[in-house]
Design a protein around this motif. Structure first.
Motif, mmCIF file in Angstrom:
data_model
loop_
_atom_site.group_PDB
_atom_site.id
_atom_site.type_symbol
_atom_site.label_atom_id
_atom_site.label_comp_id
_atom_site.label_asym_id
_atom_site.label_seq_id
_atom_site.Cartn_x
_atom_site.Cartn_y
_atom_site.Cartn_z
ATOM 1 N N THR A 156 -6.070 0.336 -0.551
ATOM 2 C CA THR A 156 -7.173 -0.561 -0.970
ATOM 3 C C THR A 156 -6.534 -1.767 -1.406
ATOM 4 N N GLN A 215 -9.014 -4.444 -8.737
ATOM 5 C CA GLN A 215 -8.959 -3.153 -9.243
ATOM 6 C C GLN A 215 -7.923 -3.119 -10.242
ATOM 7 N N GLY A 262 -4.673 1.898 -9.008
ATOM 8 C CA GLY A 262 -4.761 0.388 -8.527
ATOM 9 C C GLY A 262 -4.490 -0.623 -9.466
ATOM 10 N N GLY A 304 -4.194 -0.803 -4.325
ATOM 11 C CA GLY A 304 -4.377 0.548 -4.792
ATOM 12 C C GLY A 304 -4.046 1.734 -3.657
ATOM 13 N N GLU A 341 -5.810 8.642 -7.546
ATOM 14 C CA GLU A 341 -6.230 7.240 -7.243
ATOM 15 C C GLU A 341 -5.719 6.312 -8.217
ATOM 16 N N ALA A 374 0.688 -1.199 -0.032
ATOM 17 C CA ALA A 374 -0.124 -0.033 -0.101
ATOM 18 C C ALA A 374 0.916 1.366 -0.164
ATOM 19 N N ALA A 432 2.182 1.906 -3.479
ATOM 20 C CA ALA A 432 1.149 2.363 -4.266
ATOM 21 C C ALA A 432 0.835 3.905 -4.032
#
Length: 189
Positions: free
Chosen positions: A105, A109, A77, A81, A75, A17, A20
């Motif tokens: 997240t 995705q 992902g 993501g 955003e 995470a 990302a």
């Protein structure tokens, strides 16, 4: 070989995470700019766009005790993501604090998108709770408005919920922008 969610360690999830989020923050979109003047200029442009495109939001902002404008949230992902953006809290249309919005997240995705959003704090208590916290996450007390409601948000909408959230200006390849799981933290630009 089948991998389940239970097989992911917390450390691996947080590391992925974090990577990302670093990817999102590193995009050449200006999200990483920590300059107060740049953030304020973007907030002004976002507010003006919102008021011109969705006239009902002008009255909503006037009735709100404060408005958090997040002009650009990016955003991205691919299995894992993240999202990141910066904005400003305004009371009586004067910037009083700056905030970042982060989200991590995991799940099915793929893609990327950018969007803006505004949180309208309709009560003094909702605004005080937001400002007093070390980090605030969108919860069940938020009423989501759609952009097409932005032209006609009425008094009955704002008396029911202490916070009204409006997501607008989406562009990209991920369907649907929501604020669930977004954490807001005060920053010093």
């Amino acid at each position: 070989m089948r991998v389940s969610m239970a097989d992911y360690s917390r450390r691996a999830f947080l590391g992925t995470a974090g990577a990302a989020l670093a990817l999102v923050a590193g995009c050449a979109n200006g999200v990483g700019n920590n300059n107060a003047a740049v953030i304020d200029a973007r907030v002004d442009a976002t507010r003006d766009y919102l008021f011109n495109r969705y006239p009902g939001t002008r009255d909503l902002a006037r009735d709100a005790r404060g408005v958090l404008y997040m002009p650009l949230v990016t955003e991205a992902g691919f299995g894992v993501g993240g999202a990141y953006g910066r904005g400003a809290l305004r009371i009586n249309d004067i910037t009083v604090d700056y905030y970042s919005a982060t989200r991590a997240t995991i799940g099915f995705q793929i893609g990327a998108q950018q969007y803006a959003h505004a949180l309208f704090f309709m009560t003094e208590q909702a605004l005080a709770d937001f400002r007093a916290g070390t980090g605030w996450a969108v919860g069940a007390d938020v009423r989501y408005a759609t952009p097409d409601q932005g032209a006609s948000l009425g008094k009955e909408t704002t008396e029911i919920q202490p916070v009204v959230a409006l997501v607008f200006g989406q562009s990209g390849l991920i369907a649907g922008a929501t604020l669930g799981g977004v954490k807001y933290s005060r920053i010093i630009p």
